[in-house]
Design an enzyme around this catalytic site. Sequence first.
Site, PDB file in Angstrom:
ATOM      1  N   TYR A  43       2.432  34.956  18.389  1.00 27.87           N
ATOM      2  CA  TYR A  43       1.177  34.279  18.020  1.00 27.87           C
ATOM      3  C   TYR A  43       1.415  32.867  17.466  1.00 27.87           C
ATOM      4  CZ  TYR A  43      -0.930  39.010  17.999  1.00 27.87           C
ATOM      5  OH  TYR A  43      -1.354  40.274  18.309  1.00 27.87           O
ATOM      6  N   HIS A 101       6.124  44.718  20.171  1.00 25.92           N
ATOM      7  CA  HIS A 101       4.795  44.235  20.590  1.00 25.92           C
ATOM      8  C   HIS A 101       4.344  44.882  21.906  1.00 25.92           C
ATOM      9  CE1 HIS A 101       2.058  40.448  20.295  1.00 25.92           C
ATOM     10  NE2 HIS A 101       1.389  41.472  20.765  1.00 25.92           N
TER      11      HIS A 101
HETATM   12  N1  NAP Z   1      -0.775  44.301  19.832  1.00 23.41           N
HETATM   13  C1  NAP Z   1      -1.369  43.608  20.764  1.00 23.41           C
HETATM   14  O1  NAP Z   1      -0.919  43.582  21.931  1.00 23.41           O
HETATM   15  C2  NAP Z   1      -2.624  42.843  20.429  1.00 23.41           C
HETATM   16  C3  NAP Z   1      -3.440  42.337  21.458  1.00 23.41           C
HETATM   17  C4  NAP Z   1      -4.605  41.653  21.097  1.00 23.41           C
HETATM   18  C5  NAP Z   1      -4.923  41.473  19.753  1.00 23.41           C
HETATM   19  N2  NAP Z   1      -4.098  41.940  18.789  1.00 23.41           N
HETATM   20  C6  NAP Z   1      -4.408  41.758  17.348  1.00 23.41           C
HETATM   21  O2  NAP Z   1      -5.730  42.198  17.122  1.00 23.41           O
HETATM   22  C7  NAP Z   1      -6.477  41.163  16.464  1.00 23.41           C
HETATM   23  C8  NAP Z   1      -7.916  41.266  16.863  1.00 23.41           C
HETATM   24  O3  NAP Z   1      -8.056  41.166  18.285  1.00 23.41           O
HETATM   25  P1  NAP Z   1      -8.967  40.073  18.979  1.00 23.41           P
HETATM   26  O4  NAP Z   1      -9.016  38.865  18.133  1.00 23.41           O
HETATM   27  O5  NAP Z   1      -8.548  39.888  20.361  1.00 23.41           O
HETATM   28  O6  NAP Z   1     -10.400  40.804  19.041  1.00 23.41           O
HETATM   29  P2  NAP Z   1     -11.564  41.142  17.989  1.00 23.41           P
HETATM   30  O7  NAP Z   1     -11.094  41.095  16.591  1.00 23.41           O
HETATM   31  O8  NAP Z   1     -12.228  42.374  18.530  1.00 23.41           O
HETATM   32  O9  NAP Z   1     -12.601  39.960  18.213  1.00 23.41           O
HETATM   33  C9  NAP Z   1     -12.410  38.671  17.693  1.00 23.41           C
HETATM   34  C10 NAP Z   1     -13.475  37.767  18.330  1.00 23.41           C
HETATM   35  O10 NAP Z   1     -14.771  38.218  17.954  1.00 23.41           O
HETATM   36  C11 NAP Z   1     -15.501  37.165  17.334  1.00 23.41           C
HETATM   37  N3  NAP Z   1     -16.131  37.755  16.124  1.00 23.41           N
HETATM   38  C12 NAP Z   1     -15.519  38.072  14.951  1.00 23.41           C
HETATM   39  N4  NAP Z   1     -16.409  38.611  14.079  1.00 23.41           N
HETATM   40  C13 NAP Z   1     -17.598  38.627  14.725  1.00 23.41           C
HETATM   41  C14 NAP Z   1     -18.895  39.055  14.344  1.00 23.41           C
HETATM   42  N5  NAP Z   1     -19.133  39.583  13.129  1.00 23.41           N
HETATM   43  N6  NAP Z   1     -19.890  38.916  15.257  1.00 23.41           N
HETATM   44  C15 NAP Z   1     -19.670  38.399  16.484  1.00 23.41           C
HETATM   45  N7  NAP Z   1     -18.457  37.962  16.899  1.00 23.41           N
HETATM   46  C16 NAP Z   1     -17.431  38.080  16.019  1.00 23.41           C
HETATM   47  C17 NAP Z   1     -14.509  36.087  16.983  1.00 23.41           C
HETATM   48  O11 NAP Z   1     -15.049  34.802  17.254  1.00 23.41           O
HETATM   49  P3  NAP Z   1     -15.197  33.724  16.034  1.00 23.41           P
HETATM   50  O12 NAP Z   1     -13.804  33.282  15.702  1.00 23.41           O
HETATM   51  O13 NAP Z   1     -16.011  32.638  16.682  1.00 23.41           O
HETATM   52  O14 NAP Z   1     -15.897  34.426  14.935  1.00 23.41           O
HETATM   53  C18 NAP Z   1     -13.354  36.336  17.943  1.00 23.41           C
HETATM   54  O15 NAP Z   1     -13.545  35.594  19.146  1.00 23.41           O
HETATM   55  C19 NAP Z   1      -5.772  39.876  16.892  1.00 23.41           C
HETATM   56  O16 NAP Z   1      -6.048  38.807  16.027  1.00 23.41           O
HETATM   57  C20 NAP Z   1      -4.331  40.320  16.831  1.00 23.41           C
HETATM   58  O17 NAP Z   1      -3.853  40.280  15.485  1.00 23.41           O
HETATM   59  C21 NAP Z   1      -2.967  42.652  19.112  1.00 23.41           C
END
Ligand code: NAP
Length: 270
Positions: A43, A101
């Site tokens: 990241y 990962h």
């Molecule tokens: N292990 C893996 O392979 C893997 C893969 C993917 C992700 N991850 C981890 O999981 C975390 C979360 O995943 P993710 O960021 O892809 O998905 P997520 O947390 O489901 O969604 C984040 C997105 O939703 C929006 N959001 C946040 N709060 C909101 C709300 N209350 N209402 C409407 N929209 C909202 C954010 O936009 P804004 O910024 O505009 O609010 C952002 O674009 C990552 O940061 C990472 O640490 C791990």
Amino acid sequence: MQNQYDIPAMGFGTYDRKGEAGIAAMLVALETGYRHLDTAQDYGTEKEVGQAVRRSGVNRADIFVTTKIKTGNLGPGALVPSLRQSLDNLQLDRLDLTLIHWPSPNNAVPLPVYIEQLAEAHALGLTRLIGVSNFTIAMLEEAQAILGDLPIANNQFELNPLLQNKKLANYCVSKKISVTCYLPIARGILGDVPVIAEIAARHGATPEQVALAFEFAKGYIAIPTSSQADRIRSNYLATKLVLSEADIAAIETVDRGQRVIDPAWGPDWD
Ligand SMILES: NC(=O)c1ccc[n+]([C@@H]2O[C@H](COP(=O)([O-])OP(=O)(O)OC[C@H]3O[C@@H](n4cnc5c(N)ncnc54)[C@H](OP(=O)(O)O)[C@@H]3O)[C@@H](O)[C@H]2O)c1
């Protein structure tokens, strides 16, 4: 809300939380009450996480920090030095949790090679807990057989109401492997799902809070992220939202197996 490994159920994802804006978002999260930050070598946010931990004024011991080993660091002799580099980036003595990962793409590095190095990192005291991410049941079984008594404390994979991954999640729960949901709020699209919108309206909550409360009710950990302070705070309020058995049963019906993160080289879910 903690689980058997003392992992705070509400975590803050740090994918894309880079630079000063990223540190500011993490500081809002820590001020709000989040005590779990999820980063990864891939990241490019380990330095930001370290800065946020230090600037927050919260005791290091009270913040749970996870990093993940990237696939390029799985080969023989590579994992431990890469984790030392992560600790240097974070300016920490020890990780709380270190995950693989992704399994090595196309099995280019055999699983035992990197699982044995993960156990070595644990034996060296570089991480309190070890775990994996994006692992299938067969991979979990192979890894646990290698690790013996050292538990796989966590499997992090995509899970939200639209992709409930029940077979894998139930297997993990049965083996005392804690489950961390990534994409726990399905990137903000859940308001379009009538069942979730109705439950949210009835509770005076957001669809994202409903999704997170559902995951917590199942005993999972969730790591939503946002760049926006109001959303960081609002998502956190899911920790106070209690859903009824009927709400949970209704949310279980919206599972569409809708996977978003699906690289060609990644494993298929069980
Ligand atoms: N292990 C893996 O392979 C893997 C893969 C993917 C992700 N991850 C981890 O999981 C975390 C979360 O995943 P993710 O960021 O892809 O998905 P997520 O947390 O489901 O969604 C984040 C997105 O939703 C929006 N959001 C946040 N709060 C909101 C709300 N209350 N209402 C409407 N929209 C909202 C954010 O936009 P804004 O910024 O505009 O609010 C952002 O674009 C990552 O940061 C990472 O640490 C791990």
